[in-house]
Design a protein around this motif. Structure first.
Motif, PDB file in Angstrom:
ATOM      1  N   GLN A 106       0.811  -1.220   0.000  1.00  0.00           N
ATOM      2  CA  GLN A 106       0.000   0.000   0.000  1.00  0.00           C
ATOM      3  C   GLN A 106       0.845   1.271   0.000  1.00  0.00           C
ATOM      4  O   GLN A 106       0.346   2.349  -0.269  1.00  0.00           O
ATOM      5  CB  GLN A 106      -0.962   0.018   1.197  1.00  0.00           C
ATOM      6  CG  GLN A 106      -0.341   0.415   2.512  1.00  0.00           C
ATOM      7  CD  GLN A 106       0.353  -0.704   3.275  1.00  0.00           C
ATOM      8  OE1 GLN A 106       0.589  -1.787   2.737  1.00  0.00           O
ATOM      9  NE2 GLN A 106       0.690  -0.464   4.520  1.00  0.00           N
ATOM     10  N   TYR A 107       2.137   1.162   0.227  1.00  0.00           N
ATOM     11  CA  TYR A 107       2.977   2.358   0.300  1.00  0.00           C
ATOM     12  C   TYR A 107       3.112   3.061  -1.050  1.00  0.00           C
ATOM     13  O   TYR A 107       3.214   4.272  -1.117  1.00  0.00           O
ATOM     14  CB  TYR A 107       4.343   2.018   0.883  1.00  0.00           C
ATOM     15  CG  TYR A 107       4.219   1.607   2.323  1.00  0.00           C
ATOM     16  CD1 TYR A 107       3.921   2.540   3.296  1.00  0.00           C
ATOM     17  CD2 TYR A 107       4.346   0.273   2.691  1.00  0.00           C
ATOM     18  CE1 TYR A 107       3.755   2.166   4.625  1.00  0.00           C
ATOM     19  CE2 TYR A 107       4.192  -0.112   4.004  1.00  0.00           C
ATOM     20  CZ  TYR A 107       3.896   0.832   4.966  1.00  0.00           C
ATOM     21  OH  TYR A 107       3.724   0.459   6.264  1.00  0.00           O
ATOM     22  N   ALA A 108       3.065   2.328  -2.146  1.00  0.00           N
ATOM     23  CA  ALA A 108       3.079   2.962  -3.468  1.00  0.00           C
ATOM     24  C   ALA A 108       1.837   3.834  -3.633  1.00  0.00           C
ATOM     25  O   ALA A 108       1.902   4.942  -4.164  1.00  0.00           O
ATOM     26  CB  ALA A 108       3.151   1.916  -4.564  1.00  0.00           C
ATOM     27  N   GLU A 109       0.700   3.362  -3.150  1.00  0.00           N
ATOM     28  CA  GLU A 109      -0.541   4.138  -3.220  1.00  0.00           C
ATOM     29  C   GLU A 109      -0.468   5.387  -2.341  1.00  0.00           C
ATOM     30  O   GLU A 109      -1.121   6.389  -2.629  1.00  0.00           O
ATOM     31  CB  GLU A 109      -1.719   3.275  -2.792  1.00  0.00           C
ATOM     32  CG  GLU A 109      -1.969   2.099  -3.715  1.00  0.00           C
ATOM     33  CD  GLU A 109      -2.977   1.115  -3.155  1.00  0.00           C
ATOM     34  OE1 GLU A 109      -3.637   1.424  -2.143  1.00  0.00           O
ATOM     35  OE2 GLU A 109      -3.100   0.025  -3.739  1.00  0.00           O
ATOM     36  N   LEU A 110       0.335   5.336  -1.292  1.00  0.00           N
ATOM     37  CA  LEU A 110       0.484   6.487  -0.399  1.00  0.00           C
ATOM     38  C   LEU A 110       1.487   7.519  -0.931  1.00  0.00           C
ATOM     39  O   LEU A 110       1.665   8.565  -0.317  1.00  0.00           O
ATOM     40  CB  LEU A 110       0.926   6.023   0.997  1.00  0.00           C
ATOM     41  CG  LEU A 110      -0.078   5.201   1.781  1.00  0.00           C
ATOM     42  CD1 LEU A 110       0.548   4.655   3.054  1.00  0.00           C
ATOM     43  CD2 LEU A 110      -1.315   6.035   2.101  1.00  0.00           C
ATOM     44  N   GLY A 111       2.145   7.225  -2.038  1.00  0.00           N
ATOM     45  CA  GLY A 111       3.067   8.189  -2.623  1.00  0.00           C
ATOM     46  C   GLY A 111       4.507   7.733  -2.715  1.00  0.00           C
ATOM     47  O   GLY A 111       5.360   8.500  -3.155  1.00  0.00           O
ATOM     48  N   LEU A 112       4.799   6.530  -2.292  1.00  0.00           N
ATOM     49  CA  LEU A 112       6.169   6.034  -2.374  1.00  0.00           C
ATOM     50  C   LEU A 112       6.439   5.474  -3.760  1.00  0.00           C
ATOM     51  O   LEU A 112       6.609   4.266  -3.963  1.00  0.00           O
ATOM     52  CB  LEU A 112       6.431   4.981  -1.296  1.00  0.00           C
ATOM     53  CG  LEU A 112       6.643   5.568   0.093  1.00  0.00           C
ATOM     54  CD1 LEU A 112       6.588   4.488   1.150  1.00  0.00           C
ATOM     55  CD2 LEU A 112       7.952   6.304   0.160  1.00  0.00           C
ATOM     56  N   VAL A 113       6.481   6.381  -4.727  1.00  0.00           N
ATOM     57  CA  VAL A 113       6.726   6.030  -6.112  1.00  0.00           C
ATOM     58  C   VAL A 113       7.337   7.258  -6.799  1.00  0.00           C
ATOM     59  O   VAL A 113       7.075   8.389  -6.400  1.00  0.00           O
ATOM     60  CB  VAL A 113       5.425   5.564  -6.822  1.00  0.00           C
ATOM     61  CG1 VAL A 113       4.405   6.680  -6.897  1.00  0.00           C
ATOM     62  CG2 VAL A 113       5.712   4.988  -8.175  1.00  0.00           C
ATOM     63  N   GLY A 114       8.171   7.017  -7.782  1.00  0.00           N
ATOM     64  CA  GLY A 114       8.790   8.129  -8.515  1.00  0.00           C
ATOM     65  C   GLY A 114       9.545   7.585  -9.708  1.00  0.00           C
ATOM     66  O   GLY A 114       9.464   6.407 -10.040  1.00  0.00           O
ATOM     67  N   ALA A 115      10.301   8.471 -10.378  1.00  0.00           N
ATOM     68  CA  ALA A 115      11.071   8.062 -11.560  1.00  0.00           C
ATOM     69  C   ALA A 115      12.458   8.667 -11.508  1.00  0.00           C
ATOM     70  O   ALA A 115      12.623   9.823 -11.135  1.00  0.00           O
ATOM     71  CB  ALA A 115      10.351   8.469 -12.829  1.00  0.00           C
ATOM     72  N   LEU A 116      13.418   7.875 -11.895  1.00  0.00           N
ATOM     73  CA  LEU A 116      14.816   8.289 -11.997  1.00  0.00           C
ATOM     74  C   LEU A 116      15.188   8.251 -13.470  1.00  0.00           C
ATOM     75  O   LEU A 116      14.898   7.272 -14.157  1.00  0.00           O
ATOM     76  CB  LEU A 116      15.708   7.327 -11.204  1.00  0.00           C
ATOM     77  CG  LEU A 116      17.216   7.588 -11.284  1.00  0.00           C
ATOM     78  CD1 LEU A 116      17.572   8.804 -10.433  1.00  0.00           C
ATOM     79  CD2 LEU A 116      17.976   6.370 -10.788  1.00  0.00           C
ATOM     80  N   THR A 117      15.829   9.311 -13.950  1.00  0.00           N
ATOM     81  CA  THR A 117      16.253   9.354 -15.349  1.00  0.00           C
ATOM     82  C   THR A 117      17.676   8.853 -15.472  1.00  0.00           C
ATOM     83  O   THR A 117      18.561   9.305 -14.746  1.00  0.00           O
ATOM     84  CB  THR A 117      16.170  10.800 -15.891  1.00  0.00           C
ATOM     85  OG1 THR A 117      14.824  11.248 -15.765  1.00  0.00           O
ATOM     86  CG2 THR A 117      16.584  10.861 -17.342  1.00  0.00           C
ATOM     87  N   VAL A 118      17.874   7.914 -16.389  1.00  0.00           N
ATOM     88  CA  VAL A 118      19.213   7.398 -16.691  1.00  0.00           C
ATOM     89  C   VAL A 118      19.569   7.952 -18.064  1.00  0.00           C
ATOM     90  O   VAL A 118      18.841   7.780 -19.029  1.00  0.00           O
ATOM     91  CB  VAL A 118      19.242   5.865 -16.684  1.00  0.00           C
ATOM     92  CG1 VAL A 118      20.608   5.347 -17.119  1.00  0.00           C
ATOM     93  CG2 VAL A 118      18.888   5.343 -15.303  1.00  0.00           C
ATOM     94  N   ARG A 119      20.718   8.665 -18.146  1.00  0.00           N
ATOM     95  CA  ARG A 119      21.112   9.277 -19.411  1.00  0.00           C
ATOM     96  C   ARG A 119      22.334   8.613 -19.991  1.00  0.00           C
ATOM     97  O   ARG A 119      22.982   7.852 -19.446  1.00  0.00           O
ATOM     98  CB  ARG A 119      21.351  10.781 -19.281  1.00  0.00           C
ATOM     99  CG  ARG A 119      22.046  11.215 -18.028  1.00  0.00           C
ATOM    100  CD  ARG A 119      22.133  12.730 -17.912  1.00  0.00           C
ATOM    101  NE  ARG A 119      23.199  13.218 -17.101  1.00  0.00           N
ATOM    102  CZ  ARG A 119      23.471  12.871 -15.859  1.00  0.00           C
ATOM    103  NH1 ARG A 119      22.742  12.008 -15.256  1.00  0.00           N
ATOM    104  NH2 ARG A 119      24.468  13.391 -15.210  1.00  0.00           N
TER     105      ARG A 119
END
Length: 119
Positions: A106-119
């Motif tokens: 349930q932590y992803a639903e609470l906001g524990l999600v994001g994106a990292l850019t690999v260049r």
């Protein structure tokens, strides 16, 4: 005389191969490692960097929440971290793009999600 010359040629070839092998190892060792610090709270991750170069990325994940939380990115994951616990996650992100990171449950639903850019 011929035997001595033959042995010198063989030794020279072996030495040349060793030099090139060492050069190959040196180029592998020269691949930069990028360090990223990840602070975890109950509602979000805070990364020290939002983008990284391709290659080895070492995430130091520190759980600052009051819950047991993990951190996942690509095919890599920490174990579940208790409050105050830290874990060093060694990864290899070789393809450029955006990599989603998240916590399980349930932590992803609470906001524990994001994106990292690999260049």
């Amino acid at each position: 005389m011929r035997l001595r010359l033959g042995l010198l040629v063989i030794a020279g070839v072996a030495l040349t191969g060793a030099v090139f092998a060492d050069a190959g190892l040196a180029s592998q060792a020269a691949t930069p490692t990028t360090a990223v610090r990840v602070l975890t709270t109950t509602y979000h991750f805070r990364l020290s960097r939002q983008s990284v170069p391709r290659g080895r990325v070492v995430f130091t994940v520190i759980n600052k929440s009051n819950a047991t939380i993990d951190f996942k990115i690509a095919d890599f994951a920490t174990p579940k971290l208790r409050p105050g616990q830290r874990y060093v996650l060694h990864t290899r992100l070789t393809k450029p793009g955006r990599y989603t990171y998240f916590a399980s449950g349930q932590y992803a639903e609470l906001g524990l999600v994001g994106a990292l850019t690999v260049r």
